[in-house]
Design an enzyme around this catalytic site. Structure first.
Site, PDB file in Angstrom:
ATOM      1  N   SER A 151       0.849  -1.188   0.000  1.00 23.48           N
ATOM      2  CA  SER A 151       0.000   0.000   0.000  1.00 23.48           C
ATOM      3  C   SER A 151       0.883   1.235   0.000  1.00 23.48           C
ATOM      4  CB  SER A 151      -0.891   0.009   1.247  1.00 23.48           C
ATOM      5  OG  SER A 151      -1.511   1.267   1.423  1.00 23.48           O
ATOM      6  N   TYR A 164      -2.245  -0.795   9.982  1.00 25.61           N
ATOM      7  CA  TYR A 164      -2.302  -1.245   8.585  1.00 25.61           C
ATOM      8  C   TYR A 164      -1.035  -0.875   7.815  1.00 25.61           C
ATOM      9  CZ  TYR A 164      -3.992  -1.733   3.787  1.00 25.61           C
ATOM     10  OH  TYR A 164      -4.135  -2.092   2.471  1.00 25.61           O
TER      11      TYR A 164
END
Length: 259
Positions: A151, A164
């Site tokens: 990401s 995350y």
């Protein structure tokens, strides 16, 4: 019907986790356009997975959908057995490409993060990727390719992503170790880091919230949020022979977000 890439792809087979929706779905479709057949996994929505299977059949590269919870490592041996049977249905013994795409979102901050949330994110994004790859390697052809999904939040820190983002950063480090250790088998391993993509991920916040959508677009050099069609073809391309000498690399697919 099959496309001009089919002769290049031959009878290659990909395993794509989380292939029923979003980026994973577009990856399966992009591979099918290149003549690559996929075995895709879904967590709970078989109806959506079946739709992807139908689309790939129309493209001349039929897929098979298998249920898998990538956060449940105890199920991986059983999944490997089911995968072997699926490969047999495709008249194959091994597969060529692995895309570790399945994931789940977290909006936890340093202040709000819990041990349970840490365990959940670790189980899916790191432990799951590590152990599933380890389990499936005996079924993978030498000279194959692996793409892990990270990401943009592994590079850029944002509020509410304190679990995350670091988990995805760990996947990027793991990718380099995979590339090193799988080199003797000529298996190349790279990581793709999407930016903010308009899907149902995180409750569809980027896709459905106009304020968030505009904020992302305003901080992206190309002036809009990403869509799955921006990412799937990149993953499919990285798996192809044209990118055979690219190894242990992080490729961010974000339109120039926060540069």
């Amino acid at each position: 019907m099959a496309t001009e890439h089919a002769d290049v792809a031959g009878n290659k087979i990909a395993v794509v986790t989380g292939g029923s929706r979003g980026i994973g779905r577009n990856t399966v479709i992009s591979l099918a356009k290149r003549g690559v057949r996929s075995i895709l996994t879904f967590h709970s929505n078989q109806a959506e997975a079946d739709k992807v299977v139908a689309l790939t059949a129309d493209l001349g590269a039929p897929a098979i959908a298998l249920q898998l919870d990538t956060g449940n490592a105890a199920s991986f041996t059983d999944f490997s057995d089911r995968l072997a049977r699926a490969l047999a249905e495709m008249t194959a013994q091994r597969f060529d490409y692995l895309v570790n795409n399945a994931g789940t979102s977290s909006a936890a901050s340093l202040a709000t993060g819990t041990e349970a949330e840490l365990d959940l994110q670790f189980g899916v994004h790191f432990k799951g990727v590590f152990l599933l790859t380890q389990t499936l390697l005996p079924l993978m052809n030498d000279g194959g390719r692996i793409v892990n999904i990270s990401s943009g939040l592994a590079r850029v820190a944002m509020n509410g992503r304190a679990i995350y983002g670091p988990m995805k950063a760990a996947v990027e480090s793991l990718t380099r170790y995979m590339a090193l250790e799988l080199g003797p088998r000529r298996i190349a391993v790279n990581v793709v880091a999407p930016g903010a993509i308009a899907t149902d991920f995180s409750g569809g916040v980027v896709r459905d919230n106009p304020t968030v959508n505009k904020m992302v677009a305003d901080h992206t050099a190309l002036g809009r949020v990403g869509v799955p069609e921006d990412v799937g073809p990149v993953i499919a391309g990285l798996l192809s022979d044209e990118f055979g000498w690219v190894n242990a690399q992080r490729i961010e697919v974000a339109g120039g977000m926060q540069i």
